[in-house]
Design a protein around this motif. Structure first.
Motif, PDB file in Angstrom:
ATOM      1  N   ASP A   8     -26.096   2.553 -48.754  1.00 24.27           N
ATOM      2  CA  ASP A   8     -25.605   4.022 -48.539  1.00 24.27           C
ATOM      3  C   ASP A   8     -24.416   3.608 -47.181  1.00 24.27           C
ATOM      4  OD1 ASP A   8     -26.958   2.111 -46.077  1.00 24.27           O
ATOM      5  OD2 ASP A   8     -28.937   3.174 -45.932  1.00 24.27           O
ATOM      6  N   THR A   9     -23.651   3.153 -47.050  1.00 21.17           N
ATOM      7  CA  THR A   9     -22.938   3.415 -46.590  1.00 21.17           C
ATOM      8  C   THR A   9     -21.551   3.428 -47.344  1.00 21.17           C
ATOM      9  OG1 THR A   9     -23.152   2.757 -44.647  1.00 21.17           O
ATOM     10  CG2 THR A   9     -21.242   2.758 -44.677  1.00 21.17           C
ATOM     11  N   VAL A  10     -20.507   4.521 -47.404  1.00 19.81           N
ATOM     12  CA  VAL A  10     -19.046   4.344 -48.411  1.00 19.81           C
ATOM     13  C   VAL A  10     -17.716   4.516 -47.399  1.00 19.81           C
ATOM     14  CG1 VAL A  10     -20.995   4.796 -50.238  1.00 19.81           C
ATOM     15  CG2 VAL A  10     -19.490   6.949 -48.912  1.00 19.81           C
ATOM     16  N   LYS A  11     -16.874   4.431 -48.485  1.00 21.66           N
ATOM     17  CA  LYS A  11     -15.531   4.910 -47.499  1.00 21.66           C
ATOM     18  C   LYS A  11     -15.085   5.977 -47.620  1.00 21.66           C
ATOM     19  CE  LYS A  11     -13.006   0.118 -47.556  1.00 21.66           C
ATOM     20  NZ  LYS A  11     -12.691  -0.885 -47.959  1.00 21.66           N
ATOM     21  N   THR A  12     -14.338   6.747 -46.252  1.00 19.67           N
ATOM     22  CA  THR A  12     -14.147   8.271 -46.984  1.00 19.67           C
ATOM     23  C   THR A  12     -12.645   8.515 -46.596  1.00 19.67           C
ATOM     24  OG1 THR A  12     -13.633   8.086 -43.998  1.00 19.67           O
ATOM     25  CG2 THR A  12     -16.531   8.973 -45.317  1.00 19.67           C
ATOM     26  N   ARG A  13     -11.869   9.397 -47.120  1.00 16.04           N
ATOM     27  CA  ARG A  13     -10.525   9.713 -47.227  1.00 16.04           C
ATOM     28  C   ARG A  13      -9.893  10.411 -46.457  1.00 16.04           C
ATOM     29  NH1 ARG A  13     -12.507  10.625 -52.335  1.00 16.04           N
ATOM     30  NH2 ARG A  13     -11.738  12.756 -52.394  1.00 16.04           N
ATOM     31  N   HIS A  14     -10.934  11.611 -45.747  1.00 16.86           N
ATOM     32  CA  HIS A  14     -10.351  12.247 -44.507  1.00 16.86           C
ATOM     33  C   HIS A  14     -10.423  11.924 -43.352  1.00 16.86           C
ATOM     34  CE1 HIS A  14      -9.811  14.670 -47.717  1.00 16.86           C
ATOM     35  NE2 HIS A  14     -11.582  14.431 -48.559  1.00 16.86           N
ATOM     36  N   TRP A  15      -8.911  10.821 -43.116  1.00 18.64           N
ATOM     37  CA  TRP A  15      -9.027  10.276 -41.522  1.00 18.64           C
ATOM     38  C   TRP A  15      -7.711   9.908 -41.080  1.00 18.64           C
ATOM     39  CZ3 TRP A  15      -8.468   5.496 -40.333  1.00 18.64           C
ATOM     40  CH2 TRP A  15      -7.947   4.549 -41.641  1.00 18.64           C
ATOM     41  N   HIS A  16      -7.307   9.504 -39.704  1.00 18.05           N
ATOM     42  CA  HIS A  16      -5.812   8.892 -39.767  1.00 18.05           C
ATOM     43  C   HIS A  16      -6.299   8.080 -38.801  1.00 18.05           C
ATOM     44  CE1 HIS A  16      -5.327  12.882 -37.706  1.00 18.05           C
ATOM     45  NE2 HIS A  16      -4.900  12.486 -36.830  1.00 18.05           N
ATOM     46  N   ARG A  17      -5.353   7.310 -38.262  1.00 18.01           N
ATOM     47  CA  ARG A  17      -5.343   6.697 -36.929  1.00 18.01           C
ATOM     48  C   ARG A  17      -4.535   7.250 -36.082  1.00 18.01           C
ATOM     49  NH1 ARG A  17      -5.621   2.353 -40.629  1.00 18.01           N
ATOM     50  NH2 ARG A  17      -7.239   1.446 -40.405  1.00 18.01           N
ATOM     51  N   CYS A  25     -11.646  12.366 -37.769  1.00 18.12           N
ATOM     52  CA  CYS A  25     -11.945  12.641 -38.515  1.00 18.12           C
ATOM     53  C   CYS A  25     -10.955  13.944 -39.473  1.00 18.12           C
ATOM     54  CB  CYS A  25     -13.727  13.006 -38.416  1.00 18.12           C
ATOM     55  SG  CYS A  25     -14.342  13.440 -39.968  1.00 18.12           S
ATOM     56  N   ASP A  26     -11.360  14.084 -40.265  1.00 23.16           N
ATOM     57  CA  ASP A  26     -10.422  15.157 -40.670  1.00 23.16           C
ATOM     58  C   ASP A  26     -11.188  16.532 -41.232  1.00 23.16           C
ATOM     59  OD1 ASP A  26      -8.350  14.977 -38.417  1.00 23.16           O
ATOM     60  OD2 ASP A  26      -7.752  13.206 -40.124  1.00 23.16           O
ATOM     61  N   ILE A  27     -12.266  15.732 -41.455  1.00 19.96           N
ATOM     62  CA  ILE A  27     -13.769  16.578 -41.870  1.00 19.96           C
ATOM     63  C   ILE A  27     -13.350  18.127 -41.880  1.00 19.96           C
ATOM     64  CG2 ILE A  27     -15.453  16.960 -43.216  1.00 19.96           C
ATOM     65  CD1 ILE A  27     -14.408  15.124 -45.175  1.00 19.96           C
ATOM     66  N   CYS A  28     -13.531  18.306 -40.450  1.00 15.14           N
ATOM     67  CA  CYS A  28     -13.605  19.557 -40.276  1.00 15.14           C
ATOM     68  C   CYS A  28     -13.624  19.658 -38.951  1.00 15.14           C
ATOM     69  CB  CYS A  28     -15.366  19.562 -39.715  1.00 15.14           C
ATOM     70  SG  CYS A  28     -16.094  19.044 -38.550  1.00 15.14           S
ATOM     71  N   PRO A  29     -13.068  21.381 -38.429  1.00 13.53           N
ATOM     72  CA  PRO A  29     -11.954  21.026 -37.038  1.00 13.53           C
ATOM     73  C   PRO A  29     -12.751  20.750 -36.054  1.00 13.53           C
ATOM     74  CG  PRO A  29     -12.514  23.322 -39.510  1.00 13.53           C
ATOM     75  CD  PRO A  29     -13.332  22.259 -39.266  1.00 13.53           C
ATOM     76  N   ARG A  30     -13.600  19.929 -36.126  1.00 12.29           N
ATOM     77  CA  ARG A  30     -14.098  19.645 -34.663  1.00 12.29           C
ATOM     78  C   ARG A  30     -13.212  18.368 -34.371  1.00 12.29           C
ATOM     79  NH1 ARG A  30     -18.138  19.940 -31.363  1.00 12.29           N
ATOM     80  NH2 ARG A  30     -19.291  21.624 -32.482  1.00 12.29           N
ATOM     81  N   PHE A  31     -12.502  17.688 -35.805  1.00  8.30           N
ATOM     82  CA  PHE A  31     -11.689  16.193 -35.944  1.00  8.30           C
ATOM     83  C   PHE A  31     -11.953  15.535 -34.002  1.00  8.30           C
ATOM     84  CE2 PHE A  31      -8.830  20.059 -36.313  1.00  8.30           C
ATOM     85  CZ  PHE A  31      -8.832  19.690 -37.732  1.00  8.30           C
ATOM     86  N   CYS A  32     -13.345  14.948 -34.622  1.00  7.34           N
ATOM     87  CA  CYS A  32     -14.222  13.392 -34.394  1.00  7.34           C
ATOM     88  C   CYS A  32     -13.072  12.815 -34.264  1.00  7.34           C
ATOM     89  CB  CYS A  32     -15.009  13.553 -34.131  1.00  7.34           C
ATOM     90  SG  CYS A  32     -16.517  14.590 -34.268  1.00  7.34           S
ATOM     91  N   LYS A  33     -13.096  12.046 -32.150  1.00  3.78           N
ATOM     92  CA  LYS A  33     -11.721  11.484 -32.319  1.00  3.78           C
ATOM     93  C   LYS A  33     -12.346   9.732 -31.703  1.00  3.78           C
ATOM     94  CE  LYS A  33      -7.972  14.750 -31.160  1.00  3.78           C
ATOM     95  NZ  LYS A  33      -8.871  15.573 -31.541  1.00  3.78           N
ATOM     96  N   LEU A  34     -12.569   9.027 -32.699  1.00  4.69           N
ATOM     97  CA  LEU A  34     -13.502   8.016 -31.751  1.00  4.69           C
ATOM     98  C   LEU A  34     -13.539   6.678 -32.337  1.00  4.69           C
ATOM     99  CD1 LEU A  34     -16.134   8.682 -35.146  1.00  4.69           C
ATOM    100  CD2 LEU A  34     -16.320   9.803 -32.988  1.00  4.69           C
ATOM    101  N   HIS A  35     -14.039   5.899 -31.211  1.00  2.00           N
ATOM    102  CA  HIS A  35     -13.594   4.783 -30.755  1.00  2.00           C
ATOM    103  C   HIS A  35     -14.715   3.129 -31.919  1.00  2.00           C
ATOM    104  CE1 HIS A  35     -11.352   4.253 -26.455  1.00  2.00           C
ATOM    105  NE2 HIS A  35     -12.295   5.343 -26.792  1.00  2.00           N
ATOM    106  N   GLU A  36     -14.498   2.200 -31.508  1.00  2.00           N
ATOM    107  CA  GLU A  36     -15.178   1.411 -32.958  1.00  2.00           C
ATOM    108  C   GLU A  36     -16.704   1.912 -32.181  1.00  2.00           C
ATOM    109  OE1 GLU A  36     -16.164  -1.501 -35.505  1.00  2.00           O
ATOM    110  OE2 GLU A  36     -14.246  -0.211 -35.264  1.00  2.00           O
ATOM    111  N   GLY A  37     -17.242   1.814 -33.741  1.00  2.00           N
ATOM    112  CA  GLY A  37     -18.666   2.343 -33.298  1.00  2.00           C
ATOM    113  C   GLY A  37     -19.140   3.137 -33.128  1.00  2.00           C
ATOM    114  N   GLN A  38     -18.153   4.047 -32.835  1.00  2.00           N
ATOM    115  CA  GLN A  38     -18.757   5.370 -32.096  1.00  2.00           C
ATOM    116  C   GLN A  38     -19.055   6.969 -33.809  1.00  2.00           C
ATOM    117  OE1 GLN A  38     -15.664   7.068 -29.730  1.00  2.00           O
ATOM    118  NE2 GLN A  38     -17.235   6.627 -27.882  1.00  2.00           N
TER     119      GLN A  38
END
Length: 367
Positions: A8-17, A25-38
């Motif tokens: 139930d976990t899949v890789k996604t394409r819309h993100w960058h480091r 995360c680049d799916i939506c204009p919220r642009f969540c910026k996440l550390h490992e595990g967040q």
């Protein structure tokens, strides 16, 4: 192609480091910026091994057959049944959320039903549903699961319907809507203040999505605004909204004005009076919107469809039951011949107001 990490976990394409070591995360204009595990605000997208993954693929908060008018869509295959499902989480933080137990869930145990995209399409076919709705929470956040399901549906001749806030970035938006046949987008208000203070988002990305769907896709589009007393119900705001819709989307995009009930973090507001809904509808009609409706209330007249040319009743609605049909086989008014905008079959469906839960077992419809 969907790449699974776990079932139930899949890789996604819309993100960058990012340079600071986080991933965005680049799916939506919220642009969540996440550390490992967040996890992002939507909760089902997570930084795992320095990339964004979706953690609820193939898992749903439940499946049910609804009348398509409940989405609401009044001009897309009226009277037909639609298989509906969603996941958990949301990429907005609306204080008034009417489905908060699903959209604000932070418990993956909420997602008790499991089904593959092929199984969902097959279940829709077996149950006589002409379409599948990605709804209850925003399908943008379960982007990969929704697209795969829509592809499976299209292979079987089943239509796909998105019920969304429209808060999505350009590239994933284009990927998503090429597989949709109809959409109802929540235009939650028409001020940046409302979007920023009450939803945690912004208005302009939603307006861009509306223009994109209308002018760059073949997706049938309808709009819904939940009218909240004292927040988005002023005549000035409703006038501006209706004028923008006609000028930018055209007069044929139906608008639905729905009643609010106190919920989630906005329990201090009263229920929306019918007079406010009728005022919003009248303002829309006055400004050139050809099809405007009220929702979450019982008003047969304001829920029915009329010919914009001669004023004749075309589709009579009593809640979700259709009790009159005056369109010919081509979707034209039987009285004057004017085309009624929408996607219609030769005859209306007869599903009515029924709602039926659908059990999706791992054995019969699983992954």
């Amino acid at each position: 192609m969907t790449v699974f990490i776990t079932p139930d976990t899949v890789k996604t394409r819309h993100w960058h480091r990012l340079k600071d070591g986080r991933v965005q995360c680049d799916i939506c204009p919220r642009f969540c910026k996440l550390h490992e595990g967040q996890r992002g605000l939507c909760f089902i997208r997570q930084n795992l091994n320095d990339e964004i993954v979706m953690t609820s693929y193939g898992r749903s908060s439940g499946f049910a057959i609804d009348p398509i008018e409940k989405k609401p869509l009044n001009h897309f295959l009226p009277g037909t049944p639609i298989l509906s499902f969603g996941t958990a989480g949301c990429n907005l933080a609306c204080k008034f959320c009417q489905n908060w137990d699903i959209s604000k869930s932070r418990e993956l145990d909420t997602l008790m039903s499991q089904a593959s995209p092929d199984a969902i399409a097959q279940a829709a076919l077996e149950h006589g549903c002409t379409s599948v709705a990605y709804t209850y929470n925003d399908p943008i956040i379960f982007h990969e699961y929704a697209i795969d399901t829509a592809q499976s549906c299209r292979a079987l001749g089943i239509k796909s319907v998105a019920v969304s806030s429209g808060y999505v970035c350009a590239q994933p938006r284009a990927e998503f809507y090429q597989w949709m046949d109809a959409a109802n987008i929540d235009l939650k208000a028409f001020t940046e203040h409302f979007y920023h203070q009450i939803t945690g988002g912004h208005l302009e990305p939603v307006l861009e999505t509306l223009k994109y769907i209308k002018h760059e896709t073949s997706v049938w589009l309808e709009l819904t605004t939940l009218i909240i007393p004292g927040e988005n119900d002023s005549e000035a705001e409703l006038e501006e909204m209706a004028q923008w819709v006609v000028e930018n989307l055209g007069p044929d995009v139906p608008m639905h004005f729905s009643a609010f009930h106190p919920d989630w973090k906005m329990r201090d507001k009263p229920h929306t009076p019918l007079t406010s809904l009728l005022l919003a509808r009248n303002i829309a009609l006055k400004n050139g919107v050809r099809y405007a409706y009220v929702g979450n209330v019982h008003d047969k007249s304001a829920s029915s469809t009329y010919c914009h040319n001669c004023g004749s009743l075309l589709i009579g609605r009593d809640w979700y039951d259709l009790d009159e049909w005056n369109l010919d086989a081509s979707g034209n008014c039987r009285f004057c011949g004017e085309r009624c905008a929408g996607v219609f079959s030769e005859n209306p469906g007869g599903w009515g107001g029924k709602r039926r839960a659908v059990a999706m077992s791992r054995a019969g419809h699983g992954l």
